[in-house]
Design a protein around this motif. Structure first.
Motif, PDB file in Angstrom:
ATOM      1  N   CYS A 306       0.857  -1.195   0.000  1.00  0.00           N
ATOM      2  CA  CYS A 306       0.000   0.000   0.000  1.00  0.00           C
ATOM      3  C   CYS A 306       0.894   1.245   0.000  1.00  0.00           C
ATOM      4  O   CYS A 306       1.988   1.234   0.572  1.00  0.00           O
ATOM      5  N   GLY A 307       0.388   2.301  -0.589  1.00  0.00           N
ATOM      6  CA  GLY A 307       1.025   3.620  -0.490  1.00  0.00           C
ATOM      7  C   GLY A 307       2.460   3.620  -0.994  1.00  0.00           C
ATOM      8  O   GLY A 307       2.788   3.096  -2.070  1.00  0.00           O
ATOM      9  N   THR A 308       3.328   4.183  -0.179  1.00  0.00           N
ATOM     10  CA  THR A 308       4.743   4.257  -0.534  1.00  0.00           C
ATOM     11  C   THR A 308       5.329   2.868  -0.777  1.00  0.00           C
ATOM     12  O   THR A 308       6.140   2.666  -1.683  1.00  0.00           O
ATOM     13  N   THR A 353       6.069  -3.947   3.402  1.00  0.00           N
ATOM     14  CA  THR A 353       5.394  -3.134   4.415  1.00  0.00           C
ATOM     15  C   THR A 353       6.381  -2.662   5.477  1.00  0.00           C
ATOM     16  O   THR A 353       7.153  -3.473   6.000  1.00  0.00           O
ATOM     17  N   GLN A 354       6.335  -1.385   5.771  1.00  0.00           N
ATOM     18  CA  GLN A 354       7.203  -0.859   6.822  1.00  0.00           C
ATOM     19  C   GLN A 354       6.746  -1.365   8.173  1.00  0.00           C
ATOM     20  O   GLN A 354       7.517  -1.928   8.933  1.00  0.00           O
ATOM     21  N   SER A 355       5.457  -1.131   8.460  1.00  0.00           N
ATOM     22  CA  SER A 355       4.944  -1.430   9.806  1.00  0.00           C
ATOM     23  C   SER A 355       4.727  -2.919  10.030  1.00  0.00           C
ATOM     24  O   SER A 355       4.755  -3.384  11.168  1.00  0.00           O
ATOM     25  N   THR A 358      -0.131  -3.341   8.302  1.00  0.00           N
ATOM     26  CA  THR A 358      -1.145  -2.779   7.411  1.00  0.00           C
ATOM     27  C   THR A 358      -2.180  -3.855   7.089  1.00  0.00           C
ATOM     28  O   THR A 358      -1.853  -4.902   6.531  1.00  0.00           O
ATOM     29  N   VAL A 405       5.163  10.178   9.820  1.00  0.00           N
ATOM     30  CA  VAL A 405       4.091   9.495   9.079  1.00  0.00           C
ATOM     31  C   VAL A 405       4.493   9.276   7.620  1.00  0.00           C
ATOM     32  O   VAL A 405       4.188   8.238   7.033  1.00  0.00           O
ATOM     33  N   SER A 407       6.736   8.058   4.921  1.00  0.00           N
ATOM     34  CA  SER A 407       7.823   7.078   4.904  1.00  0.00           C
ATOM     35  C   SER A 407       9.001   7.583   4.069  1.00  0.00           C
ATOM     36  O   SER A 407       8.814   8.067   2.954  1.00  0.00           O
ATOM     37  N   LYS A 493       4.628  12.161  -1.473  1.00  0.00           N
ATOM     38  CA  LYS A 493       5.297  12.837  -0.347  1.00  0.00           C
ATOM     39  C   LYS A 493       4.824  14.281  -0.251  1.00  0.00           C
ATOM     40  O   LYS A 493       4.501  14.769   0.816  1.00  0.00           O
ATOM     41  N   GLU A 496       0.997  14.575   0.797  1.00  0.00           N
ATOM     42  CA  GLU A 496       0.590  14.141   2.137  1.00  0.00           C
ATOM     43  C   GLU A 496       1.094  15.055   3.241  1.00  0.00           C
ATOM     44  O   GLU A 496       0.450  15.170   4.282  1.00  0.00           O
TER      45      GLU A 496
END
Ligand code: F6R
Length: 616
Positions: A306-308, A353-355, A358, A405, A407, A493, A496
């Motif tokens: 997702c996202g970045t 995924t960073q976290s 997600t 927030v 990344s 970037k 956001e």
């Protein structure tokens, strides 16, 4: 998305809980609240709308004392941003308080049932339904633990829930349902911590136990007793997390985002550390549970994110297809999970995924597992859900906690980790000879130094650019081939954190529509390193100039031709074409940061966003 903290032990719970929430505020910052229990004062609730600072001020005015407490930072899902909707929520008796991260999907149904039984509601949240439900079963069962079990068994959705009860001051009860919210327990000496994310408790202990889906923990100062929701005892040894608490603090930097941008040279070194053998021309990924034979069998890879992280997945496709000649399909995890994908035999799911929390990415991994397809997770957060459910192993970024927030360091580390995976696949499948791998490794080891140079050079230039362009209402980012995902990332970037409307586009597509937007007020960021598609990019830049757009180019150092064509040039050192995006991404992070700062935006906590997206 919300942040959860709990504490029981000899210290002032409000201090420990608020300290933990400060570390988690990136998860949600619409409102915050704590509940602390003391035998004399009873349960004391303090809740406040806005950032954590307003709760801190409230607690300074009206202290809450006691050695048992819970706290929450909210990212609103059900109900507006009001004090009534802030957590914790009380049951009807007022003796039980509950915090939650996630969504109760059947809350309307439960609320109607409770209302019919005479319960009245003070808020519009789904969490208050849990509080009443727990209270309801408490009256029937006479204990918080069985009441939680019965209440949680009725919830649909993914939730992390923590509750305390004034009649049972010796413990708190925490539980996890589904993938929407992690719960980690921190085991200290005579004190125990609960949190939704590791940084909240790193200051106190590194001995952590992660709850799995449908598990519940009764947490006392002496430790935690874990069982399944059905009541089966679970024995789980704590894992020790090596993260340094200092790494989760801002230090001398103004913002976490700024700190994390500057940490990139170190992060790019850490993602390589111990994984490359330059002499032998080999890559070794320590946690990957696929041997050469298994890697040779892989016919196609589904990269989901997702996202970045999705932008990183777009680049992972180029890397894996280019270096290992394995077909890669890239999907938004939120689309993948509902499109009934036909994965087929000999497929591999690659989650980025960073976290590692997600919810859509985790659901995509689940879909793969249901179809018998193994998953690899390129993931930063150690011990996170994605790392644990990746049956073919995690490939850790080792970038350290990312708090801002937006990344930054995780993104560039994802690119390098994907590159390592592509090399590992190529090595196993014989598409790359050791001599070729050596050449790639040489470029990789030079990257951290080059990244440091980019940061040093781009920072003053981006400040000047921000001075000039911070009033822009729109911006266009153009790139081709390997730098098209970077155009998307640059636009994400900027939008956001600065709230400037920005679009990323493949430069060759510009003439099919977006060119109509270009005028003398429009900054157009063109990513044009000297690569195989450079001349095409130059033609696209000419097309922008002919419409009087303001060209901000990101190019290779020493490129006089580009300098002559653009209004501004940010140069980056040359590297291998597939690695160039690592370097072209960095100035765009710095540009977004400078623009947001100049516009007075809250860089680390942009409106409406949260760091871990644990709801759909
Ligand atoms: C943007 C950003 C988000 C995340 C996305 C996925 O700067 O950070 O778009 O990339 O929410 O998060 P993870 O990587 O934790 O799965």
């Amino acid at each position: 998305m919300c942040g959860i903290v709990g504490y029981i032990g000899p210290r002032e719970a409000s201090e420990v809980v608020i300290g933990g929430l400060q570390r988690l505020e990136y998860r949600g910052y619409d409102s915050a609240g704590i509940a602390v229990y003391d035998p004399e004062a009873g349960l004391q609730l303090r809740r406040s709308v806005g950032k954590l600072g307003s709760l801190v001020a409230r607690v300074a005015r009206e202290p809450a004392q006691g050695h048992l407490g819970i706290g929450h930072t909210r990212w609103a899902t059900h109900g507006g941003v009001t004090e009534e909707n802030a957590h914790p929520h009380r049951d009807a008796s007022g003796a039980i308080v509950v915090i939650q991260n996630g969504i109760v999907e059947n809350y309307l149904e439960l609320k109607a049932r409770l209302a019919a039984e005479g319960y009245s509601f003070q808020s519009q949240t789904d969490t208050e339904v849990i509080a009443h439900l727990v209270g309801h079963y408490y009256r029937l069962e006479g204990g918080l633990e069985p009441a939680m079990r019965r209440a949680l068994a009725e919830l649909r959705g993914g939730n992390a829930v923590v509750a305390i009860c004034a009649h049972e001051p010796g413990h708190l009860v925490a539980a996890r349902l589904g993938n929407a919210g992690g719960v980690v327990l921190g085991l200290g000496q005579g004190e125990t911590f609960v949190a939704s994310d590791v940084p909240a408790i790193l200051d106190h202990t590194r001995d952590l136990v992660f709850l799995e889906d449908r598990e519940l923990a009764v947490v006392s100062a002496a430790g935690a007793r874990i069982s399944t929701l059905a009541g089966e005892p679970v024995s789980r040894a704590p894992v020790s997390i090596p993260w340094d608490p200092v790494a989760a603090a801002k230090g001398d930097y103004k913002h976490f985002m700024q700190k994390e941008i500057h940490e990139q040279p170190r992060a790019l070194m850490d993602v390589l550390r111990g994984r490359i053998d330059q002499d032998g021309g080999q890559v070794h990924l320590e946690d990957l549970r696929l041997d050469d034979a298994a890697l040779r069998r892989v016919e196609r890879i589904y990269a989901v994110a997702c996202g970045t992280a999705w932008h990183a997945a777009l680049l992972a496709k180029f890397m894996v297809e280019g270096l290992a000649r394995v077909r890669v399909e890239v999907d938004y995890a939120s689309e993948f999970r509902y499109r009934q994908p036909v994965l087929g035999a000999d497929a591999l799911l690659l989650a980025i995924t960073q976290s590692g929390e997600t919810v859509d990415t985790l659901a995509a991994m689940e879909e793969a597992r249901a179809q018998g397809v193994p998953s690899v997770a390129i993931v930063n957060a150690i011990g996170s859900q994605a790392a644990r459910v990746a049956d073919a192993g995690p490939v850790y970024l080792h970038a350290g906690p990312e708090i801002g927030v937006a990344s930054t360091k995780a993104f560039t580390s994802m690119l390098v980790a994907s590159y390592l995976l592509a090399l590992r696949l190529g090595q196993a499948r014989g598409t790359l000879a050791p001599a070729q791998v050596r050449e790639h490794l040489q470029a990789l080891v030079e990257l951290p130094g080059k990244a440091a140079l980019v940061i040093e050079r781009a920072t003053p230039l981006c400040e000047e650019l921000a001075e000039r362009y911070h009033r822009a209402s729109d911006a266009l980012f153009l790139g081709r081939q390997f730098n098209y995902p970077i155009a998307l990332e640059g636009a994400l970037k900027l939008k956001e954190i600065s709230y400037i409307h920005a679009e990323g586009y493949p430069a060759g597509e510009m003439k099919h529509g977006p060119i109509a937007l270009i005028d003398e007020a429009m900054p157009v960021v063109c990513i044009a390193p000297r690569d195989g598609i450079y001349e095409k990019m130059l033609s696209n830049i000419e097309q922008v100039r002919a419409r009087h757009g303001q060209v901000i180019a990101v190019g290779t150092e020493g490129d006089e031709l580009l300098a002559a064509k653009a209004d501004h040039v940010i140069v980056v050192p040359a590297t291998l074409p597939l690695l160039q995006p690592v370097l072209t991404a960095i100035p765009l992070q710095i540009f977004a940061y400078a623009m947001a700062l100049r516009r007075g935006c809250d860089v680390d906590q942009p409106r409406n966003l949260a760091k871990s997206v644990t709801v759909e």
